[in-house]
Scaffold this active site. Structure first.
Site, mmCIF file in Angstrom:
data_model
loop_
_atom_site.group_PDB
_atom_site.id
_atom_site.type_symbol
_atom_site.label_atom_id
_atom_site.label_comp_id
_atom_site.label_asym_id
_atom_site.label_seq_id
_atom_site.Cartn_x
_atom_site.Cartn_y
_atom_site.Cartn_z
ATOM 1 N N GLU A 132 0.836 -1.194 0.000
ATOM 2 C CA GLU A 132 0.000 0.000 0.000
ATOM 3 C C GLU A 132 0.879 1.255 0.000
ATOM 4 O O GLU A 132 1.983 1.245 0.527
ATOM 5 C CB GLU A 132 -0.912 -0.013 1.234
ATOM 6 C CG GLU A 132 -1.924 -1.152 1.143
ATOM 7 C CD GLU A 132 -2.816 -1.305 2.369
ATOM 8 O OE1 GLU A 132 -3.936 -1.770 2.189
ATOM 9 O OE2 GLU A 132 -2.406 -0.963 3.486
ATOM 10 N N CYS A 138 3.647 8.587 1.021
ATOM 11 C CA CYS A 138 4.202 7.658 1.995
ATOM 12 C C CYS A 138 4.334 6.320 1.275
ATOM 13 O O CYS A 138 3.324 5.723 0.884
ATOM 14 C CB CYS A 138 3.222 7.589 3.167
ATOM 15 S SG CYS A 138 3.652 6.376 4.391
ATOM 16 N N CYS A 157 6.600 -7.082 6.594
ATOM 17 C CA CYS A 157 7.730 -6.553 7.366
ATOM 18 C C CYS A 157 8.255 -7.649 8.284
ATOM 19 O O CYS A 157 7.483 -8.443 8.809
ATOM 20 C CB CYS A 157 7.277 -5.348 8.195
ATOM 21 S SG CYS A 157 8.637 -4.470 8.995
ATOM 22 N N CYS A 193 7.084 -4.946 15.544
ATOM 23 C CA CYS A 193 6.639 -3.865 16.423
ATOM 24 C C CYS A 193 5.185 -4.157 16.804
ATOM 25 O O CYS A 193 4.330 -4.274 15.932
ATOM 26 C CB CYS A 193 6.757 -2.519 15.703
ATOM 27 S SG CYS A 193 8.426 -2.183 15.109
ATOM 28 N N CYS A 210 2.062 -2.139 15.457
ATOM 29 C CA CYS A 210 1.969 -1.829 14.023
ATOM 30 C C CYS A 210 1.238 -2.934 13.263
ATOM 31 O O CYS A 210 1.563 -4.119 13.406
ATOM 32 C CB CYS A 210 3.372 -1.647 13.442
ATOM 33 S SG CYS A 210 3.352 -1.270 11.672
ATOM 34 N N GLY A 245 7.118 -1.976 5.666
ATOM 35 C CA GLY A 245 8.489 -2.476 5.601
ATOM 36 C C GLY A 245 9.505 -1.592 6.288
ATOM 37 O O GLY A 245 9.213 -0.476 6.717
ATOM 38 N N SER A 276 12.507 6.612 7.037
ATOM 39 C CA SER A 276 12.104 6.358 8.420
ATOM 40 C C SER A 276 12.507 4.940 8.797
ATOM 41 O O SER A 276 12.201 3.993 8.084
ATOM 42 C CB SER A 276 10.585 6.536 8.543
ATOM 43 O OG SER A 276 10.163 6.223 9.852
ATOM 44 N N SER A 296 12.068 5.789 14.458
ATOM 45 C CA SER A 296 10.906 5.440 15.274
ATOM 46 C C SER A 296 11.417 4.995 16.637
ATOM 47 O O SER A 296 11.887 3.874 16.790
ATOM 48 C CB SER A 296 10.125 4.315 14.597
ATOM 49 O OG SER A 296 9.742 4.736 13.317
ATOM 50 N N HIS A 342 9.948 5.717 20.186
ATOM 51 C CA HIS A 342 8.834 5.255 21.035
ATOM 52 C C HIS A 342 9.169 4.959 22.489
ATOM 53 O O HIS A 342 8.272 4.880 23.328
ATOM 54 C CB HIS A 342 8.085 4.074 20.408
ATOM 55 C CG HIS A 342 7.683 4.308 18.981
ATOM 56 N ND1 HIS A 342 7.169 5.519 18.538
ATOM 57 C CD2 HIS A 342 7.747 3.517 17.878
ATOM 58 C CE1 HIS A 342 6.928 5.440 17.231
ATOM 59 N NE2 HIS A 342 7.269 4.255 16.813
ATOM 60 N N ASN A 389 -2.647 5.163 16.133
ATOM 61 C CA ASN A 389 -3.806 4.741 15.350
ATOM 62 C C ASN A 389 -4.115 3.295 15.698
ATOM 63 O O ASN A 389 -3.323 2.414 15.386
ATOM 64 C CB ASN A 389 -3.512 4.865 13.858
ATOM 65 C CG ASN A 389 -3.136 6.277 13.494
ATOM 66 O OD1 ASN A 389 -3.883 7.204 13.750
ATOM 67 N ND2 ASN A 389 -1.952 6.445 12.943
ATOM 68 N N CYS A 402 -0.439 6.056 9.794
ATOM 69 C CA CYS A 402 0.774 5.342 10.195
ATOM 70 C C CYS A 402 0.425 4.053 10.916
ATOM 71 O O CYS A 402 -0.390 4.055 11.834
ATOM 72 C CB CYS A 402 1.586 6.170 11.183
ATOM 73 S SG CYS A 402 2.421 7.539 10.471
HETATM 74 N N1 SAH Z 1 9.876 0.563 9.473
HETATM 75 C C1 SAH Z 1 9.959 1.985 9.374
HETATM 76 C C2 SAH Z 1 8.888 2.635 8.522
HETATM 77 C C3 SAH Z 1 7.460 2.140 8.665
HETATM 78 S S1 SAH Z 1 6.542 2.613 10.088
HETATM 79 C C4 SAH Z 1 9.969 2.586 10.778
HETATM 80 O O1 SAH Z 1 9.881 1.850 11.734
HETATM 81 O O2 SAH Z 1 10.148 3.799 10.898
HETATM 82 C C5 SAH Z 1 6.210 4.313 9.945
HETATM 83 C C6 SAH Z 1 5.913 4.989 11.290
HETATM 84 O O3 SAH Z 1 4.619 4.628 11.794
HETATM 85 C C7 SAH Z 1 6.897 4.607 12.363
HETATM 86 O O4 SAH Z 1 7.290 5.722 13.107
HETATM 87 C C8 SAH Z 1 6.072 3.657 13.211
HETATM 88 O O5 SAH Z 1 6.599 3.485 14.473
HETATM 89 C C9 SAH Z 1 4.722 4.306 13.174
HETATM 90 N N2 SAH Z 1 3.616 3.441 13.563
HETATM 91 C C10 SAH Z 1 3.547 2.107 13.488
HETATM 92 N N3 SAH Z 1 2.356 1.666 13.947
HETATM 93 C C11 SAH Z 1 1.651 2.758 14.313
HETATM 94 C C12 SAH Z 1 0.334 2.969 14.817
HETATM 95 N N4 SAH Z 1 -0.497 1.954 15.032
HETATM 96 N N5 SAH Z 1 -0.051 4.235 15.057
HETATM 97 C C13 SAH Z 1 0.758 5.278 14.791
HETATM 98 N N6 SAH Z 1 1.999 5.147 14.297
HETATM 99 C C14 SAH Z 1 2.451 3.902 14.065
#
Ligand code: SAH
Length: 348
Positions: free
Chosen positions: A93, A106, A113, A117, A120, A164, A196, A219, A221, A296, A340
């Protein structure tokens, strides 16, 4: 799948060599390259400054595959999500996010992936394969077209925040960046691209060494190892926060470009004083800014919950007091699962 080799997987030098080997002038390769990457030709037939014979010859040797948009969704806030069919029928996507004066694409770098995480949605799809450079560039080409059609101006920014982990598909992502920025291809400014990553120290260093002109977002967190590992197991596998910090300092020293930390705040996980202090201390050690992003939800059984607004304010205040720029960012496209962390090929 088409069995002829994909002509878009060759760079200009490789094409030139092929042409010369087959008794053609090397400038022909340049012309073909321009058709492929600047004029976005879908067939050799279109390449009207080449002789009929040469077009036929190329058609016998190569294919010109392109991604296909399988499903298009438009959010009430203007965000667009595409389900993209790849050459082998797998799907990723991509999302297009409009703002006042800019539009951000994006893009995805892998099908599924390999990281896990826990917050995600993409983590629920196992990693199937890396995207090829042309599959990545195609997402940008389509996004640019959509930006012109729906928002009336070209694409302005690109973030590798789709499906990914871009730094685990390093070579293809960098080849794609080369095509996106080269004036022989798309010709966009590298500073408009952000990679990212969840933090792959070895490849952050490599990107610095290779003088990549892109922006870097991490990322994070949590700035506490135990907590970060608990929600992002990749933390431990990649040597923890110290190793990450050292790679980020290396990046800054080489590029002089600030790092952006992406940070989610979850109820009961990182919504305490200690977590705030840890982030401030961590962010102070390398020139950086912090994006506090909205969580989200990924489904109804979700064990994660966005922390209360006053905690986010407390984060922002503590960071600002330490001289660190921090912004609270609202997500877009939630109604179509385009925000995201929500990319999970649900349409299938
Ligand atoms: N793998 C890369 C890029 C993909 S994730 C990374 O980790 O950066 C893109 C962003 O969305 C990251 O900052 C990730 O931590 C965040 N993300 C993942 N799940 C999410 C969610 N449920 N709500 C908000 N942000 C989220």
């Amino acid at each position: 799948m088409n069995s002829k080799p994909n002509i878009r997987s060759f760079d200009l030098d490789e094409l030139s060599r092929f042409f010369v080997k087959n008794g053609e002038k090397s400038y022909r390769a340049k012309q073909v390259y321009e058709w492929l990457w600047k004029k976005n030709a879908r067939s050799f037939e279109e390449m009207t400054n080449l002789s009929k014979n040469l077009r036929l010859f190329l058609d016998n040797h190569f294919s010109i595959p392109h991604i296909k948009i399988k499903k298009f969704q438009h959010s009430i806030d203007g965000t667009i999500k595409n389900a993209i069919g790849l050459q082998d029928d797998l799907v990723v996507e991509s999302v297009l996010i409009p703002a006042k004066k800019r539009t951000t694409a994006c893009v995805s770098s892998q099908v599924g992936c390999s990281l896990d995480c826990h917050f995600c949605a993409t983590a629920r799809l196992k990693r199937m394969r890396n995207l090829t450079p042309d599959e990545i560039v195609d997402q940008v080409i389509e996004a640019d077209k959509q930006s012109c059609d729906y928002y009336g101006h070209s694409l302005t920014n690109i973030v590798f925040m789709g499906m990914g982990e871009p730094l685990l598909n390093y070579d293809n992502v960098m080849r794609a960046v080369e095509k996106i920025t080269s004036d022989k291809a798309l010709g966009m400014a590298a500073r408009r691209i952000t990679i990212s990553t969840s933090g792959i120290p070895k490849n952050i260093r490599r990107m610095a060494d290779e003088n990549a002109k892109v922006g870097l977002a991490v990322s994070l967190h949590s700035a506490i190892d135990d907590i970060r590992t608990q929600i992002m197991p990749v933390n431990k596998r990649q040597g923890g926060l110290k190793e990450l910090l050292s790679a980020l300092q290396y990046w800054y020293n080489k590029t002089k470009r600030k790092i952006t930390f992406e940070y989610l705040v979850f109820k009961g996980i990182n919504d305490d004083e200690q977590s705030i202090k840890a982030l401030v201390d961590y962010a102070k050690k390398v020139p950086s800014k912090v994006n506090l992003i909205e969580y989200n939800p990924i489904d109804a059984s979700d064990r994660f919950q966005q922390a209360d607004a006053h905690i986010l304010e407390a984060y922002k205040t503590a960071l600002n007091n330490a001289g660190i720029v921090a912004t609270l960012r609202k997500s877009k496209g939630q109604d179509i699962d385009a925000a995201c962390g929500q990319l999970a090929n649900k349409f299938e």
